[in-house]
Design an enzyme around this catalytic site. Structure first.
Site, PDB file in Angstrom:
ATOM      1  N   GLU A 140      -4.926  -7.392  -5.946  1.00 26.40           N
ATOM      2  CA  GLU A 140      -3.586  -7.902  -6.254  1.00 26.40           C
ATOM      3  C   GLU A 140      -3.319  -9.191  -5.495  1.00 26.40           C
ATOM      4  OE1 GLU A 140      -0.897  -3.903  -7.068  1.00 26.40           O
ATOM      5  OE2 GLU A 140      -0.334  -5.296  -5.480  1.00 26.40           O
TER       6      GLU A 140
ATOM      7  N   GLY B  58      -0.657   6.836 -18.441  1.00 25.18           N
ATOM      8  CA  GLY B  58      -1.685   6.609 -19.442  1.00 25.18           C
ATOM      9  C   GLY B  58      -1.990   5.149 -19.706  1.00 25.18           C
TER      10      GLY B  58
ATOM     11  N   ARG C 104       0.860  -1.175   0.000  1.00 27.46           N
ATOM     12  CA  ARG C 104       0.000   0.000   0.000  1.00 27.46           C
ATOM     13  C   ARG C 104       0.901   1.231   0.000  1.00 27.46           C
ATOM     14  NH1 ARG C 104      -2.454   3.742   3.440  1.00 27.46           N
ATOM     15  NH2 ARG C 104      -4.550   4.377   2.762  1.00 27.46           N
ATOM     16  N   GLY C 105       0.847   1.983  -1.076  1.00 28.52           N
ATOM     17  CA  GLY C 105       1.791   3.063  -1.289  1.00 28.52           C
ATOM     18  C   GLY C 105       1.860   4.080  -0.166  1.00 28.52           C
ATOM     19  N   GLU C 106       0.718   4.484   0.351  1.00 30.76           N
ATOM     20  CA  GLU C 106       0.707   5.522   1.375  1.00 30.76           C
ATOM     21  C   GLU C 106       1.388   5.069   2.662  1.00 30.76           C
ATOM     22  OE1 GLU C 106      -3.122   7.287   2.057  1.00 30.76           O
ATOM     23  OE2 GLU C 106      -3.667   7.135  -0.063  1.00 30.76           O
ATOM     24  N   ASP C 107       1.447   3.762   2.890  1.00 37.90           N
ATOM     25  CA  ASP C 107       2.030   3.246   4.127  1.00 37.90           C
ATOM     26  C   ASP C 107       3.550   3.129   4.060  1.00 37.90           C
ATOM     27  OD1 ASP C 107      -0.543   3.036   4.991  1.00 37.90           O
ATOM     28  OD2 ASP C 107      -0.626   0.849   4.982  1.00 37.90           O
ATOM     29  N   THR C 108       4.072   2.594   2.952  1.00 41.16           N
ATOM     30  CA  THR C 108       5.492   2.211   2.951  1.00 41.16           C
ATOM     31  C   THR C 108       6.276   2.602   1.704  1.00 41.16           C
ATOM     32  OG1 THR C 108       5.066   0.027   1.951  1.00 41.16           O
ATOM     33  CG2 THR C 108       4.915   0.175   4.363  1.00 41.16           C
ATOM     34  N   ARG C 109       5.640   3.251   0.727  1.00 36.04           N
ATOM     35  CA  ARG C 109       6.318   3.492  -0.555  1.00 36.04           C
ATOM     36  C   ARG C 109       7.645   4.236  -0.361  1.00 36.04           C
ATOM     37  NH1 ARG C 109       4.469   3.557  -5.647  1.00 36.04           N
ATOM     38  NH2 ARG C 109       2.291   3.736  -5.008  1.00 36.04           N
TER      39      ARG C 109
END
Length: 251
Positions: free
Chosen positions: A92, A58, A25-30
């Protein structure tokens, strides 16, 4: 492994584009753990898919992600506290586990500051996420209800399955640094993939003879030199040769 001869692309069927697919999850660990892990994987010679690095603007993101999973030999699933709030992540996860069951796709869960029991039984933040999905079901029409109920059922089952499959528990242990957890993950993924020759074979078209010469030189052992230089014009495969030779002789 170094004694095995390189295979040509003609003997390789359905090549994998990536060694590792990163699910997170990008907001958590990116910008923290995932970025550090990605750099470590690439540094170790693994072709690694990370969505912000690989997907062009795109393009159909959902399709590209599914294709990346299918064309990867393994997945590292970084399950953070808010992982279940992302329907993208849950979809995913379902796809990854389907690929594991049908194609032998290797899977390594990483429980990032969450307990596997919270994931398995959907407790705490996972319970909150599914409570919101249950509210969504109630707000839908009959057809929408069936679709959401089917999704939620698959998501719950997938979380239970991945929690029971073992993995790496990254938490606030005073005696372990985050870098040590990453080293453990690298070792585990190497064991799962076993660095097979065929994983890089499709990229040896036209250069396999050069690879054989270098590997023969390395295995000879009769020379005193310990450095080899690979020289040539741009685009002839110098980096590919170097990575392949390293991968097949790393042990």
């Amino acid at each position: 492994m170094g004694s095995e001869r390189p295979q040509t692309s003609s003997s390789f069927v359905y090549p994998s584009i990536y060694h590792v697919f990163l699910s997170f999850r990008g907001e958590d660990t990116r910008k923290t753990f995932t970025d550090t892990l990605y750099a470590a994987l690439v540094g170790a010679g693994w072709r690694t898919f990370k969505d912000d690095n690989e997907i062009e603007r795109g393009e159909n993101i959902k399709t590209e992600l599914e294709n990346a999973i299918i064309n990867s030999r393994s997945s590292i699933i970084i399950i953070s506290k808010k992982y279940a709030t992302s329907t993208w992540c849950l979809d995913e996860l379902v796809k990854i586990l389907e690929h594991k069951r049908t194609k032998g796709h290797a899977v390594l869960p990483v429980f990032y500051h969450v307990d596997p029991s919270e994931v398995r039984d959907q407790k705490k933040s996972f319970a909150e996420a599914f409570a919101s999905y249950e509210r969504q079901i109630k707000a839908e029409s009959d057809e929408g209800k069936r679709e959401w109920m089917d999704k939620v059922r698959k998501w719950r089952a997938a979380l239970g399955e991945v929690a029971d499959s073992g993995g790496v528990l990254v938490n606030n242990q005073e005696y372990r640094k985050e870098s040590e957890f990453i080293e453990e993950i690298l070792q585990l993924i190497e064991d799962k993939l076993n660095r097979t020759i065929s994983s890089v074979a499709p990229y040896l078209v036209g250069i396999s003879s050069r690879v054989e010469n270098i590997i023969s030189w390395l295995q000879d052992g009769s020379h005193d030199d310990n450095v080899i230089a690979i020289c040539g014009m741009s685009g002839i495969g110098k980096t590919t040769v170097a990575k392949y030779v390293f991968t097949t002789n790393c042990r």
